[in-house]
Design a protein around this motif. Structure first.
Motif, mmCIF file in Angstrom:
data_model
loop_
_atom_site.group_PDB
_atom_site.id
_atom_site.type_symbol
_atom_site.label_atom_id
_atom_site.label_comp_id
_atom_site.label_asym_id
_atom_site.label_seq_id
_atom_site.Cartn_x
_atom_site.Cartn_y
_atom_site.Cartn_z
ATOM 1 N N LYS A 17 0.792 -1.332 0.021
ATOM 2 C CA LYS A 17 -0.027 0.064 0.054
ATOM 3 C C LYS A 17 0.812 1.348 -0.132
ATOM 4 O O LYS A 17 0.658 2.049 -0.705
ATOM 5 N N THR A 18 1.874 1.288 0.565
ATOM 6 C CA THR A 18 2.920 2.313 0.730
ATOM 7 C C THR A 18 3.425 2.497 -0.664
ATOM 8 O O THR A 18 3.750 3.555 -1.077
ATOM 9 N N LEU A 19 3.855 1.458 -1.147
ATOM 10 C CA LEU A 19 4.522 1.438 -2.570
ATOM 11 C C LEU A 19 3.415 2.125 -3.569
ATOM 12 O O LEU A 19 3.883 2.764 -4.597
ATOM 13 N N VAL A 20 2.135 1.621 -3.469
ATOM 14 C CA VAL A 20 1.124 2.322 -4.236
ATOM 15 C C VAL A 20 0.916 3.798 -4.000
ATOM 16 O O VAL A 20 1.267 4.491 -5.084
ATOM 17 N N ASP A 21 1.076 4.064 -2.828
ATOM 18 C CA ASP A 21 1.060 5.674 -2.467
ATOM 19 C C ASP A 21 2.156 6.262 -3.198
ATOM 20 O O ASP A 21 2.109 7.395 -3.807
ATOM 21 N N ALA A 22 3.563 5.817 -3.100
ATOM 22 C CA ALA A 22 4.575 6.326 -3.788
ATOM 23 C C ALA A 22 4.592 6.378 -5.111
ATOM 24 O O ALA A 22 4.984 7.366 -5.874
ATOM 25 N N LYS A 23 3.973 5.389 -5.884
ATOM 26 C CA LYS A 23 3.828 5.309 -7.182
ATOM 27 C C LYS A 23 2.652 6.502 -7.638
ATOM 28 O O LYS A 23 3.039 6.972 -8.718
ATOM 29 N N VAL A 24 1.589 6.578 -6.789
ATOM 30 C CA VAL A 24 0.660 7.661 -7.362
ATOM 31 C C VAL A 24 1.379 8.921 -7.272
ATOM 32 O O VAL A 24 1.159 9.742 -8.272
ATOM 33 N N LYS A 25 2.203 9.171 -6.262
ATOM 34 C CA LYS A 25 3.194 10.295 -6.124
ATOM 35 C C LYS A 25 3.911 10.686 -7.508
ATOM 36 O O LYS A 25 4.000 11.918 -7.887
ATOM 37 N N ALA A 26 4.594 9.676 -7.631
ATOM 38 C CA ALA A 26 5.341 9.615 -8.716
ATOM 39 C C ALA A 26 4.759 10.025 -9.997
ATOM 40 O O ALA A 26 5.241 10.876 -10.911
ATOM 41 N N LEU A 27 3.787 9.495 -10.408
ATOM 42 C CA LEU A 27 3.106 9.436 -11.445
ATOM 43 C C LEU A 27 2.468 10.791 -11.553
ATOM 44 O O LEU A 27 2.109 11.570 -12.813
ATOM 45 N N THR A 28 1.965 11.358 -10.555
ATOM 46 C CA THR A 28 1.161 12.691 -10.410
ATOM 47 C C THR A 28 2.483 13.708 -10.755
ATOM 48 O O THR A 28 2.215 14.574 -11.585
ATOM 49 N N LEU A 29 3.522 13.589 -10.207
ATOM 50 C CA LEU A 29 4.623 14.651 -10.577
ATOM 51 C C LEU A 29 5.040 14.608 -11.908
ATOM 52 O O LEU A 29 5.327 15.341 -12.428
ATOM 53 N N LYS A 30 4.952 13.226 -12.611
ATOM 54 C CA LYS A 30 5.465 12.995 -13.819
ATOM 55 C C LYS A 30 4.300 13.801 -14.739
ATOM 56 O O LYS A 30 4.944 14.097 -15.928
ATOM 57 N N LYS A 31 3.089 14.106 -14.238
ATOM 58 C CA LYS A 31 2.172 14.686 -15.128
ATOM 59 C C LYS A 31 2.481 16.008 -15.469
ATOM 60 O O LYS A 31 2.316 16.784 -16.218
ATOM 61 N N GLY A 32 2.983 16.729 -14.346
ATOM 62 C CA GLY A 32 3.507 18.086 -14.397
ATOM 63 C C GLY A 32 2.175 19.260 -13.989
ATOM 64 O O GLY A 32 2.871 20.310 -14.215
ATOM 65 N N HIS A 33 1.254 18.692 -13.993
ATOM 66 C CA HIS A 33 0.162 19.671 -13.555
ATOM 67 C C HIS A 33 -0.585 18.922 -12.374
ATOM 68 O O HIS A 33 -0.697 17.542 -12.163
ATOM 69 N N VAL A 34 -1.772 19.794 -12.100
ATOM 70 C CA VAL A 34 -2.801 18.998 -10.925
ATOM 71 C C VAL A 34 -3.744 18.077 -11.778
ATOM 72 O O VAL A 34 -4.423 18.808 -12.803
ATOM 73 N N PRO A 35 -3.689 16.999 -11.654
ATOM 74 C CA PRO A 35 -4.814 16.389 -12.135
ATOM 75 C C PRO A 35 -6.152 16.543 -11.652
ATOM 76 O O PRO A 35 -6.372 16.785 -10.808
ATOM 77 N N THR A 36 -6.913 16.078 -12.743
ATOM 78 C CA THR A 36 -8.319 16.214 -12.521
ATOM 79 C C THR A 36 -8.835 14.903 -11.684
ATOM 80 O O THR A 36 -8.121 14.084 -11.847
ATOM 81 N N LYS A 37 -10.072 14.811 -11.490
ATOM 82 C CA LYS A 37 -10.523 13.756 -10.952
ATOM 83 C C LYS A 37 -10.347 12.484 -11.433
ATOM 84 O O LYS A 37 -10.196 11.371 -10.993
ATOM 85 N N LYS A 38 -10.679 12.596 -12.922
ATOM 86 C CA LYS A 38 -10.732 11.489 -13.689
ATOM 87 C C LYS A 38 -9.266 10.860 -13.872
ATOM 88 O O LYS A 38 -9.115 9.625 -13.777
ATOM 89 N N GLU A 39 -8.372 12.036 -14.051
ATOM 90 C CA GLU A 39 -6.894 11.561 -13.965
ATOM 91 C C GLU A 39 -6.439 10.780 -12.733
ATOM 92 O O GLU A 39 -5.469 10.237 -12.899
#
Length: 99
Positions: A17-39
């Motif tokens: 679960k902590t790995l999932v949270d870390a991956k979410v943060k990494a993928l969010t940073l990769k987007k470069g902008h604040v993602p929408t709910k769908k994203e």
């Protein structure tokens, strides 16, 4: 559009679960902008998929390592690659006496 089942977070251990949270943060940073709910949902789905894929790979490699090879005497004919007569005679010394 693919129709994939979403992986439940209950299937993961605490470490995963902590790995999932870390991956979410990494993928969010990769987007470069604040993602929408769908994203955000897509990012979470992707993070779960990545962690589950790693888990499956680890489990399959453990299963391969745990499999023990059979002794040549117990092996099936199709599993025997080569036969060594001298080793066979050493194992069964009575076979030498009959000659």
């Amino acid at each position: 559009m693919k129709n994939e089942k979403e992986i439940s977070i209950d299937q993961f251990t605490d470490a995963e679960k902590t790995l999932v949270d870390a991956k979410v943060k990494a993928l969010t940073l990769k987007k470069g902008h604040v993602p929408t709910k769908k994203e955000e949902k897509e990012i979470l789905k992707e993070a779960k998929r990545i962690v589950m894929k790693d888990r499956v790979v680890k489990e399959t490699t453990k299963a391969v390592i745990a499999k023990k090879p059979r002794k040549p005497a117990n092996a099936k004919e199709s599993e025997v690659k080569e036969f060594n007569w001298t080793a066979s005679l050493r194992k069964n010394p009575r076979a030498l006496k009959s000659q």
